[in-house]
Design a protein around this motif. Sequence first.
Motif, PDB file in Angstrom:
ATOM      1  N   GLU A   1      69.542  12.243  80.995  1.00 25.23           N
ATOM      2  CA  GLU A   1      70.090  11.731  82.245  1.00 25.23           C
ATOM      3  C   GLU A   1      69.559  10.326  82.527  1.00 25.23           C
ATOM      4  OE1 GLU A   1      70.262  12.941  87.019  1.00 25.23           O
ATOM      5  OE2 GLU A   1      69.372  14.317  85.546  1.00 25.23           O
ATOM      6  N   ILE A   2      68.297  10.109  82.229  1.00 23.79           N
ATOM      7  CA  ILE A   2      67.694   8.787  82.402  1.00 23.79           C
ATOM      8  C   ILE A   2      68.411   7.759  81.531  1.00 23.79           C
ATOM      9  CG2 ILE A   2      65.599   7.420  82.025  1.00 23.79           C
ATOM     10  CD1 ILE A   2      64.013  10.030  82.651  1.00 23.79           C
ATOM     11  N   LEU A   3      68.604   8.094  80.275  1.00 24.13           N
ATOM     12  CA  LEU A   3      69.263   7.173  79.344  1.00 24.13           C
ATOM     13  C   LEU A   3      70.708   6.912  79.757  1.00 24.13           C
ATOM     14  CD1 LEU A   3      67.820   8.664  76.049  1.00 24.13           C
ATOM     15  CD2 LEU A   3      67.238   6.438  77.028  1.00 24.13           C
ATOM     16  N   ALA A   4      71.397   7.945  80.258  1.00 23.23           N
ATOM     17  CA  ALA A   4      72.782   7.786  80.700  1.00 23.23           C
ATOM     18  C   ALA A   4      72.878   6.828  81.876  1.00 23.23           C
ATOM     19  CB  ALA A   4      73.364   9.147  81.085  1.00 23.23           C
ATOM     20  N   HIS A   5      71.845   6.816  82.707  1.00 23.96           N
ATOM     21  CA  HIS A   5      71.850   5.939  83.879  1.00 23.96           C
ATOM     22  C   HIS A   5      71.669   4.476  83.489  1.00 23.96           C
ATOM     23  CE1 HIS A   5      71.215   4.622  87.994  1.00 23.96           C
ATOM     24  NE2 HIS A   5      70.094   4.024  87.618  1.00 23.96           N
ATOM     25  N   TYR A   6      70.766   4.208  82.583  1.00 26.44           N
ATOM     26  CA  TYR A   6      70.424   2.817  82.273  1.00 26.44           C
ATOM     27  C   TYR A   6      71.272   2.195  81.170  1.00 26.44           C
ATOM     28  CZ  TYR A   6      66.414   3.095  85.368  1.00 26.44           C
ATOM     29  OH  TYR A   6      65.620   3.208  86.485  1.00 26.44           O
ATOM     30  N   TYR A   7      71.902   3.020  80.330  1.00 25.92           N
ATOM     31  CA  TYR A   7      72.740   2.486  79.256  1.00 25.92           C
ATOM     32  C   TYR A   7      74.164   3.015  79.470  1.00 25.92           C
ATOM     33  CZ  TYR A   7      68.195   1.467  77.198  1.00 25.92           C
ATOM     34  OH  TYR A   7      66.907   1.001  76.981  1.00 25.92           O
ATOM     35  N   THR A   8      75.037   2.153  79.925  1.00 21.36           N
ATOM     36  CA  THR A   8      76.376   2.547  80.360  1.00 21.36           C
ATOM     37  C   THR A   8      77.263   2.972  79.191  1.00 21.36           C
ATOM     38  OG1 THR A   8      76.215   0.958  82.188  1.00 21.36           O
ATOM     39  CG2 THR A   8      78.412   1.775  81.631  1.00 21.36           C
ATOM     40  N   GLY A   9      77.859   4.156  79.308  1.00 24.66           N
ATOM     41  CA  GLY A   9      78.879   4.606  78.361  1.00 24.66           C
ATOM     42  C   GLY A   9      78.397   4.981  76.979  1.00 24.66           C
ATOM     43  N   VAL A  10      77.108   5.280  76.825  1.00 29.56           N
ATOM     44  CA  VAL A  10      76.592   5.598  75.492  1.00 29.56           C
ATOM     45  C   VAL A  10      76.617   7.096  75.230  1.00 29.56           C
ATOM     46  CG1 VAL A  10      75.091   3.575  75.474  1.00 29.56           C
ATOM     47  CG2 VAL A  10      74.195   5.765  76.291  1.00 29.56           C
ATOM     48  N   THR A  11      76.499   7.436  73.970  1.00 30.54           N
ATOM     49  CA  THR A  11      76.280   8.818  73.558  1.00 30.54           C
ATOM     50  C   THR A  11      74.956   8.875  72.820  1.00 30.54           C
ATOM     51  OG1 THR A  11      77.503   8.487  71.489  1.00 30.54           O
ATOM     52  CG2 THR A  11      78.732   9.359  73.365  1.00 30.54           C
ATOM     53  N   ILE A  12      74.413  10.073  72.713  1.00 31.58           N
ATOM     54  CA  ILE A  12      73.153  10.248  71.987  1.00 31.58           C
ATOM     55  C   ILE A  12      73.413  11.153  70.799  1.00 31.58           C
ATOM     56  CG2 ILE A  12      72.407  12.206  73.408  1.00 31.58           C
ATOM     57  CD1 ILE A  12      69.540  11.159  73.132  1.00 31.58           C
ATOM     58  N   SER A  13      72.888  10.757  69.657  1.00 34.97           N
ATOM     59  CA  SER A  13      73.153  11.510  68.438  1.00 34.97           C
ATOM     60  C   SER A  13      72.006  11.350  67.466  1.00 34.97           C
ATOM     61  CB  SER A  13      74.444  11.024  67.782  1.00 34.97           C
ATOM     62  OG  SER A  13      74.704  11.720  66.575  1.00 34.97           O
ATOM     63  N   GLU A  14      71.849  12.297  66.576  1.00 37.60           N
ATOM     64  CA  GLU A  14      70.868  12.147  65.513  1.00 37.60           C
ATOM     65  C   GLU A  14      71.381  11.121  64.501  1.00 37.60           C
ATOM     66  OE1 GLU A  14      69.422  15.635  63.688  1.00 37.60           O
ATOM     67  OE2 GLU A  14      68.825  16.582  65.578  1.00 37.60           O
ATOM     68  N   TYR A  15      70.443  10.385  63.947  1.00 36.34           N
ATOM     69  CA  TYR A  15      70.810   9.269  63.066  1.00 36.34           C
ATOM     70  C   TYR A  15      69.754   9.100  61.995  1.00 36.34           C
ATOM     71  CZ  TYR A  15      71.975   4.485  61.651  1.00 36.34           C
ATOM     72  OH  TYR A  15      72.311   3.368  60.937  1.00 36.34           O
ATOM     73  N   THR A  16      70.210   8.750  60.815  1.00 31.13           N
ATOM     74  CA  THR A  16      69.287   8.470  59.716  1.00 31.13           C
ATOM     75  C   THR A  16      69.602   7.091  59.148  1.00 31.13           C
ATOM     76  OG1 THR A  16      69.158  10.827  59.144  1.00 31.13           O
ATOM     77  CG2 THR A  16      68.452   9.250  57.473  1.00 31.13           C
TER      78      THR A  16
END
Length: 349
Positions: free
Chosen positions: A329-344
């Motif tokens: 929720e914190i990340l959604a507030h400060y970074y507009t329109g992003v998604t979170i995903s695992e990445y390598t």
Amino acid sequence: MKYRIDFKRLFMVLLAVFLTVVFIKICFRSCSNKDSDNTGASPAPTVDIPLRVSFGLSGTPLATMEAEATLSTVHTDKEITVYNHRTDELVDMPLEEYLQGVVAAEMPSSFNLEALMAQAVAARTFSCYCILHRGCGSNEAADICTNSQCCQAYTDEVSDKVKEAVAATAGEVLLYDGEVIEALFHASSGGSTENSENVFSAARPYLRSVISDNELGSRQEGEVRFTLEDFAKMVNEAYPDAKLDSAKLPAMVAVESRYESGRVKSLLLGGVSITGKQARKLFSLDSAMFELMFSEDEAIFFTKGYGHGVGMSQSGANGMAESGSGYREILAHYYTGVTISEYTLPQER
């Protein structure tokens, strides 16, 4: 006609059936354990690895494995080359190990765990962005470095709480339109973050100004004083066309315009106008959100916030966490329109 039951024969039949069933069970168990008996090893225990089905910051479902072994296999074996600017050495280390030192250096370990987890994702994202797009400006042979003026701050002293924050978010990064973002962050915003183009050259759709009115930790307000003579001398040396007169500063110096966030857009200094960003650098201010006042013998800056103001406010993240918000929720507030995903990180870079 009377029928007689031969109990002896009935007993023998039942006994035969019982022995047959026992024999079949013994054969079945023997066959099922054949491989284990041949290798001398015990059968591998069945382990239930819980699958956490979570959702991206725009509602995209994300299936992530919570088993630490799985995450370490996928992510922590990705080694990067880090330039230690203090020792002038190149060091190869797993990305997740490097991130522990970054989070420990960039955010106080006393902050709420959810804030530290948000910082871990932001730092991981920023690291991947730097590695993929620009490399390290301090050393061409490095992927990234320990200099906060170039990449991110770093320390070898890492608390268990910071390690927990990094491990709990292992491999997770922020994406916009499927691409790793430039996840900028700063100490405190002064009440509102800033659009990226007002501070840096590029307008990023995910780095938009947002309200950040519950900030806990980091310096929230600052004050810088100069004698009138020193103020005029400093400005005239940096901008000769200003031609400031220390006896006439209140009439020659004024804030001309501000952004919606409250940060100074333009500051008039006699014959020149400079940006708030330039003023912050010239006068070594905590931020470009400031008021300037003059007394009989001093020029006084009163600042709010600490840092450039773009992206996530660390003290704002801490305030949100203390109020019950999770790291997503914190990340959604400060970074507009992003998604979170695992990445390598790709092997070839």
